[in-house]
Design an enzyme around this catalytic site. Structure first.
Site, PDB file in Angstrom:
ATOM      1  N   TYR A 142      18.579  29.002  61.902  1.00 27.80           N
ATOM      2  CA  TYR A 142      19.380  27.802  62.174  1.00 27.80           C
ATOM      3  C   TYR A 142      20.214  27.389  60.956  1.00 27.80           C
ATOM      4  O   TYR A 142      21.095  26.545  61.053  1.00 27.80           O
ATOM      5  CB  TYR A 142      18.505  26.631  62.608  1.00 27.80           C
ATOM      6  CG  TYR A 142      17.814  26.839  63.948  1.00 27.80           C
ATOM      7  CD1 TYR A 142      18.321  27.740  64.876  1.00 27.80           C
ATOM      8  CD2 TYR A 142      16.669  26.139  64.280  1.00 27.80           C
ATOM      9  CE1 TYR A 142      17.695  27.925  66.099  1.00 27.80           C
ATOM     10  CE2 TYR A 142      16.039  26.324  65.497  1.00 27.80           C
ATOM     11  CZ  TYR A 142      16.558  27.224  66.408  1.00 27.80           C
ATOM     12  OH  TYR A 142      15.936  27.415  67.614  1.00 27.80           O
ATOM     13  N   LYS A 193       8.286  38.896  64.099  1.00 27.71           N
ATOM     14  CA  LYS A 193       8.628  40.140  64.790  1.00 27.71           C
ATOM     15  C   LYS A 193       8.818  41.221  63.728  1.00 27.71           C
ATOM     16  O   LYS A 193       9.923  41.749  63.536  1.00 27.71           O
ATOM     17  CB  LYS A 193       9.906  39.949  65.620  1.00 27.71           C
ATOM     18  CG  LYS A 193       9.737  39.038  66.815  1.00 27.71           C
ATOM     19  CD  LYS A 193       9.135  39.732  68.015  1.00 27.71           C
ATOM     20  CE  LYS A 193      10.124  40.704  68.629  1.00 27.71           C
ATOM     21  NZ  LYS A 193       9.513  41.503  69.712  1.00 27.71           N
ATOM     22  N   ASP A 226       6.429  37.610  70.467  1.00 29.98           N
ATOM     23  CA  ASP A 226       6.511  37.754  71.928  1.00 29.98           C
ATOM     24  C   ASP A 226       5.120  37.906  72.529  1.00 29.98           C
ATOM     25  O   ASP A 226       4.801  37.305  73.566  1.00 29.98           O
ATOM     26  CB  ASP A 226       7.441  38.914  72.327  1.00 29.98           C
ATOM     27  CG  ASP A 226       7.117  40.206  71.615  1.00 29.98           C
ATOM     28  OD1 ASP A 226       6.412  40.173  70.586  1.00 29.98           O
ATOM     29  OD2 ASP A 226       7.574  41.270  72.079  1.00 29.98           O
ATOM     30  N   ASP A 250      10.261  26.857  67.302  1.00 28.29           N
ATOM     31  CA  ASP A 250      10.951  25.965  68.227  1.00 28.29           C
ATOM     32  C   ASP A 250      10.501  26.274  69.657  1.00 28.29           C
ATOM     33  O   ASP A 250      10.117  25.381  70.434  1.00 28.29           O
ATOM     34  CB  ASP A 250      12.466  26.209  68.071  1.00 28.29           C
ATOM     35  CG  ASP A 250      13.300  25.102  68.674  1.00 28.29           C
ATOM     36  OD1 ASP A 250      12.725  24.144  69.189  1.00 28.29           O
ATOM     37  OD2 ASP A 250      14.538  25.224  68.626  1.00 28.29           O
ATOM     38  N   ASP A 254       7.264  24.216  71.934  1.00 24.27           N
ATOM     39  CA  ASP A 254       7.599  23.560  73.202  1.00 24.27           C
ATOM     40  C   ASP A 254       6.774  24.127  74.353  1.00 24.27           C
ATOM     41  O   ASP A 254       6.311  23.387  75.233  1.00 24.27           O
ATOM     42  CB  ASP A 254       9.095  23.724  73.517  1.00 24.27           C
ATOM     43  CG  ASP A 254       9.925  22.600  72.887  1.00 24.27           C
ATOM     44  OD1 ASP A 254       9.344  21.773  72.164  1.00 24.27           O
ATOM     45  OD2 ASP A 254      11.145  22.564  73.100  1.00 24.27           O
TER      46      ASP A 254
END
Ligand code: NAD
Length: 368
Positions: A142, A193, A226, A250, A254
């Site tokens: 970001y 990852k 993942d 993020d 959530d």
């Protein structure tokens, strides 16, 4: 020792309504446990724009930098949608996070037994769930450069964002997560990852370094993000603390939050480096927004904000027993079947008001 200092920023919409209930909890500690805070209240978000023409004033920023902890309600509302990006209420929140350098975002996902049927997952998967996701908040994709949209010189365009992490950035958030794990179940799972991203390889190596050199007493595992997402919905109780980068955090925080049911129940903390007094820079806030659809109706659930204050007791003020008292009171109230409208779903009968929910929590604290 002076009383710990707290800056309260109720903000917009339901922010002031839910914060009024936190003030009752603070007053209760003052009257009943001889625990007093030096409380200052100020403006952030749309109300700060109305008063000062900016979503947070320099004076309020200075205050935020000087206190032991900041507690924020919520910011935003349709009235401010037309404002320039730099003046929008959310910029006040972003400025706080950035200038206080709050790099560790703590998002607990806790499922109170009385609400287990609210989750979209089966009761036995979520009942008793208590995990903590630590998301790196100030770096990663970001913020990384280069970024932007440019021509690709072949008649099309190319969008670019850069995932970038340094040793120091990874180690400091890893330490925050290991410290938390020590205060909880002593287990940390780091997610990245590393199979396809160099920044993930570095993440894994640096978290491992911190573990081997400083926290070998904590059980550390690694998981690809993942796979972590799948495990979070398959059997979330296998986790205690999860640490991950800004982007994966993020999404994963959530997803984990929704395991527990309602937005009105979710607290959060954002922590930075220790100050001179040893306490971390800290901002506590509910996950929910200003809920303009129910603002001013005394219908909002104040529990997320009350639990955010409980996090402040635990993580800024080292008052774990008092935090337990608040959390236990919330659990007791829910077990009695006391519900604000958001916790009633389709059953829909007899919700209590925001103020009544606050009063019920106070009463349960008195009975504990
Ligand atoms: P929201 O979280 O405000 O509301 C989403 C839904 O959840 C609404 O139906 C709302 O009524 C309900 N809800 C939220 N909190 C509740 C509570 N405590 N009790 C009962 N019901 C609750 O999200 P939104 O509607 O997408 O955004 C509204 C405004 O809030 C926007 O201006 C947005 O930018 C802002 N926002 C601010 C923050 C923040 O301050 N941290 C976070 C998210 C959104």
């Amino acid at each position: 020792m002076p009383n710990p200092s707290l800056l309260i920023l109720p903000g917009d919409g339901i922010g002031p309504e839910v914060m009024a209930e936190v003030r009752k909890v603070i007053d209760w500690f003052d009257s009943n446990k001889n625990v007093s805070f030096e409380v200052t209240e100020d403006l952030v978000g749309g109300c700060a724009y109305d008063a000062h023409g900016a979503p947070i004033s320099d004076e309020t920023m200075e205050l935020a930098q000087s206190v032991d902890a900041v507690l924020l309600g919520a910011v935003g509302g349709p009235k401010y949608d037309v404002l320039d990006f730099s003046l929008k209420p959310e910029r006040g929140l972003l400025r706080l996070r950035k200038e206080m350098d709050l790099f560790a975002n703590l998002r607990p996902a806790q499922c109170f037994d009385a609400l287990a049927d609210f989750s979209s997952l089966k009761r036995d998967v979520v009942a008793g769930l208590d995990i903590m996701i630590v998301r790196e908040l100030t770096s990663g994709i970001y913020f990384g450069e280069p970024r932007g949209i440019t021509d690709d010189n072949e008649g099309g365009r190319v969008g670019v964002n850069t995932q970038r992490y340094t040793t120091a950035e990874i180690r400091r958030v890893a330490r925050a997560a290991f410290d938390l794990a020590r205060k909880r179940g002593n287990k940390l799972c780091s997610m990245e990852k590393a199979n396809v991203m160099e920044s993930g390889v570095l993440w894994r190596e640096e978290v491992t370094w911190v573990h081997e050199n400083e926290y070998s007493d904590v059980e550390l595992t690694h998981m690809y993000a993942d796979a972590g997402a799948m495990q979070l919905v398959r059997w979330p109780k296998q986790f205690d603390v999860i640490v991950t980068d800004n982007l994966f955090g993020d999404l994963l925080s959530d997803a984990a939050a929704m395991l527990t049911g309602s937005l009105g129940m979710l607290p959060s903390a954002s922590l930075g480096a220790p100050m001179d007094n040893g306490r971390p820079k800290a901002l506590y806030e509910p996950v929910h927004g200003s809920a303009p659809d129910i603002a001013g109706q005394d219908r909002a659930n104040p529990i997320a904000c009350i639990l955010s204050f409980a996090m402040a007791l635990r993580y800024s003020f080292d008052m774990g027993q008092h935090a337990d008292l608040v959390e236990g009171a919330v659990e007791a109230v829910l077990a009695q079947g006391i519900r604000t409208a958001d916790l009633l779903g389709d059953e829909g009968s007899d919700p209590v008001s925001t103020a009544e929910m606050g009063d019920a929590v106070i009463a349960a604290m008195g009975e504990a």
